[in-house]
Design a protein around this motif. Structure first.
Motif, PDB file in Angstrom:
ATOM      1  N   LEU A  40      40.306  39.156  49.102  1.00  0.00           N
ATOM      2  CA  LEU A  40      40.984  37.879  48.858  1.00  0.00           C
ATOM      3  C   LEU A  40      41.109  37.508  47.388  1.00  0.00           C
ATOM      4  O   LEU A  40      42.021  36.772  47.019  1.00  0.00           O
ATOM      5  CB  LEU A  40      40.265  36.745  49.595  1.00  0.00           C
ATOM      6  N   GLY A  41      40.194  37.945  46.569  1.00  0.00           N
ATOM      7  CA  GLY A  41      40.257  37.492  45.187  1.00  0.00           C
ATOM      8  C   GLY A  41      39.805  38.531  44.205  1.00  0.00           C
ATOM      9  O   GLY A  41      39.286  39.580  44.590  1.00  0.00           O
ATOM     10  N   PRO A  42      39.998  38.245  42.955  1.00  0.00           N
ATOM     11  CA  PRO A  42      39.530  39.167  41.925  1.00  0.00           C
ATOM     12  C   PRO A  42      38.004  39.128  41.830  1.00  0.00           C
ATOM     13  O   PRO A  42      37.379  38.173  42.279  1.00  0.00           O
ATOM     14  CB  PRO A  42      40.169  38.612  40.652  1.00  0.00           C
ATOM     15  N   GLY A  47      34.982  36.368  43.810  1.00  0.00           N
ATOM     16  CA  GLY A  47      36.370  35.962  43.608  1.00  0.00           C
ATOM     17  C   GLY A  47      37.016  35.514  44.903  1.00  0.00           C
ATOM     18  O   GLY A  47      37.819  34.571  44.909  1.00  0.00           O
ATOM     19  N   GLY A  48      36.684  36.174  46.005  1.00  0.00           N
ATOM     20  CA  GLY A  48      37.200  35.776  47.310  1.00  0.00           C
ATOM     21  C   GLY A  48      36.715  34.395  47.712  1.00  0.00           C
ATOM     22  O   GLY A  48      37.482  33.584  48.238  1.00  0.00           O
ATOM     23  N   ALA A  50      35.795  32.045  45.607  1.00  0.00           N
ATOM     24  CA  ALA A  50      36.494  31.109  44.718  1.00  0.00           C
ATOM     25  C   ALA A  50      37.930  30.883  45.187  1.00  0.00           C
ATOM     26  O   ALA A  50      38.432  29.748  45.160  1.00  0.00           O
ATOM     27  CB  ALA A  50      36.483  31.634  43.283  1.00  0.00           C
ATOM     28  N   THR A  51      38.595  31.947  45.621  1.00  0.00           N
ATOM     29  CA  THR A  51      39.964  31.820  46.124  1.00  0.00           C
ATOM     30  C   THR A  51      40.011  30.899  47.336  1.00  0.00           C
ATOM     31  O   THR A  51      40.897  30.045  47.445  1.00  0.00           O
ATOM     32  CB  THR A  51      40.538  33.206  46.492  1.00  0.00           C
TER      33      THR A  51
END
Length: 113
Positions: A40-42, A47-48, A50-51
């Protein structure tokens, strides 16, 4: 009552996104959750997470203020930050929104001094 509904909606959208990501991995259990968050995220799982938080905040704003109001505020902020009306009009043309909303955004841009 409206506040409760908006909180549930804000929590529900990231949950749906995570559920779709989990089902797309083809895995089960903890491996599915780990893989979905990483996808999902960097920066991997963090990151996922946070996304999903950003998605929650965005959905909260849409529930609270409405889609039209948020787009109108974005157009006004772009102008305040120094973008020309022409460049903003080009962005409005590319927005994936209805013709009626594009017309409203152009009208709002014309109202700006």
């Amino acid at each position: 009552m409206e506040k409760i509904v908006s909180k549930i909606a804000a929590l529900g959208v990231p949950g749906l996104v995570l559920l779709i990501a989990i089902s797309a991995t083809g895995l089960t259990g903890a491996a599915a959750i780990t893989s979905a968050l990483a996808a999902l995220g960097p920066f991997g799982m963090l990151g996922g997470i946070a996304t999903l938080g950003v998605i929650g905040l965005a959905s909260q704003g849409i529930v609270e203020f409405g889609f039209d109001s948020i787009f109108t505020a974005v157009v006004k902020e772009l102008y305040k930050k120094g973008e020309s009306k022409e460049s903003i009009l080009e962005k409005i043309k590319r927005y994936p929104v209805s013709k009626a909303l594009k017309r409203k955004l152009r009208e709002e841009l014309d109202k700006i001094s």
